[in-house]
Write a protein that holds these residues in place. Sequence first.
Motif, PDB file in Angstrom:
ATOM      1  N   ASP A 202      32.222  44.847  27.146  1.00 11.22           N
ATOM      2  CA  ASP A 202      31.897  43.526  27.859  1.00 11.22           C
ATOM      3  C   ASP A 202      32.995  42.875  27.948  1.00 11.22           C
ATOM      4  O   ASP A 202      32.889  41.631  28.522  1.00 11.22           O
ATOM      5  CB  ASP A 202      30.816  42.762  27.009  1.00 11.22           C
ATOM      6  N   THR A 204      36.290  41.080  30.020  1.00 13.07           N
ATOM      7  CA  THR A 204      36.484  40.879  31.170  1.00 13.07           C
ATOM      8  C   THR A 204      38.058  41.112  31.790  1.00 13.07           C
ATOM      9  O   THR A 204      38.388  40.824  32.855  1.00 13.07           O
ATOM     10  CB  THR A 204      36.290  39.225  31.638  1.00 13.07           C
ATOM     11  N   ARG A 206      41.042  43.121  33.306  1.00 10.58           N
ATOM     12  CA  ARG A 206      41.030  43.950  34.558  1.00 10.58           C
ATOM     13  C   ARG A 206      42.505  44.038  34.549  1.00 10.58           C
ATOM     14  O   ARG A 206      43.368  43.318  34.409  1.00 10.58           O
ATOM     15  CB  ARG A 206      40.518  43.415  35.672  1.00 10.58           C
TER      16      ARG A 206
END
Length: 360
Positions: A202, A204, A206
Amino acid sequence: MTLVDWIALILLWGAAISRIRPAMTSYSQRMLWAAFTALALSRVFTAAPIVAWLDATTGMEVATLARHITGLASATCLLAYVEVITRRDLPSRARWIWPTALIVISVLTTMFILRGGRIYWVDGAHAPAGGTSTAGRAYLAVFDGWLIICLAAAGVMFARFLRVAPPLLRVGLALSTMGMAAGVINRGQVMVVNVAHLINPDTTWREWSVLGRTTFLLCIVGITAGTSIPAYRALKARMRLARDLSELRPLWQALVDQYPGISLGMKGTLGARRVRRVLEIRDGMLSLTSVEAPPATEEPREVAAWVAEALAVARAGRAPGVPSGKIPGPDFAGDVEKETVWLRAVAAQFKLERAAQRVR
């Protein structure tokens, strides 16, 4: 393909093509040629038309696997190249490189097959579902891990060699080291993101595309430019040796024509051929002292005139006496470079002397 991809592709193919000839005679240059060729091929497999055609034809992400395997081969060859040129006379540590690379490639191929020929996509080869699956991220972590090991190890070896390298070569090593550091950053950020997703799906986190493009280009430019400097030095050395052989040839040819036995008739590198030519010229001069006393001066013009006159006497059929045992010229104490410079001056004057004889 982006502008960065096109620049990288041109640089890589140019570097690969320019190293074909030296790769035929040198193991280290063969490894460098293989590194650039494999990396250039890996960039070809990023072209959208090739990727689309291969994936549609095979129903698998074959283009991606081909890109990864050629990339791994490139990093491995680059590490082997650095290991060879920095270790020199020391025992090689390269025994672990190829078996480890083979294991990594085998593991990645196995993971690719077990995933049904998929790496990135969650569902189906032709209908991407968006994200990269957990198995795909594990695959990429293994792939990036080996690339980082190769680039980091090569960079460390180059950095250690900086202290003892000549000035110009030091610049090349510094550029190559910076290029490898950029490559480590490039793959490191990707690996960190993939490992983070493996730990916490989960997250975030990137990839930062700007950092990826910048470090990739810096990696290619740094390694290409850095490894080109030693190649430039080698080319200059070859050109200088070829020039020495060319300038010595008229004098050497005249002596060999008169005394064919002085020719050793051996082949070798340009450096070996230059040493042989210097020895043969000196041997021919020694033979000439049997028909004409050598000059007392070491001045190239006087020595050249003596050679021309002694050759004319020898061709006229004068019976040879006993060589004087003293070869004209200064004592260079085995310094081939200094002896070559002096003989080139003699050879230049000898050409002028022969031209003057023809006019007479």
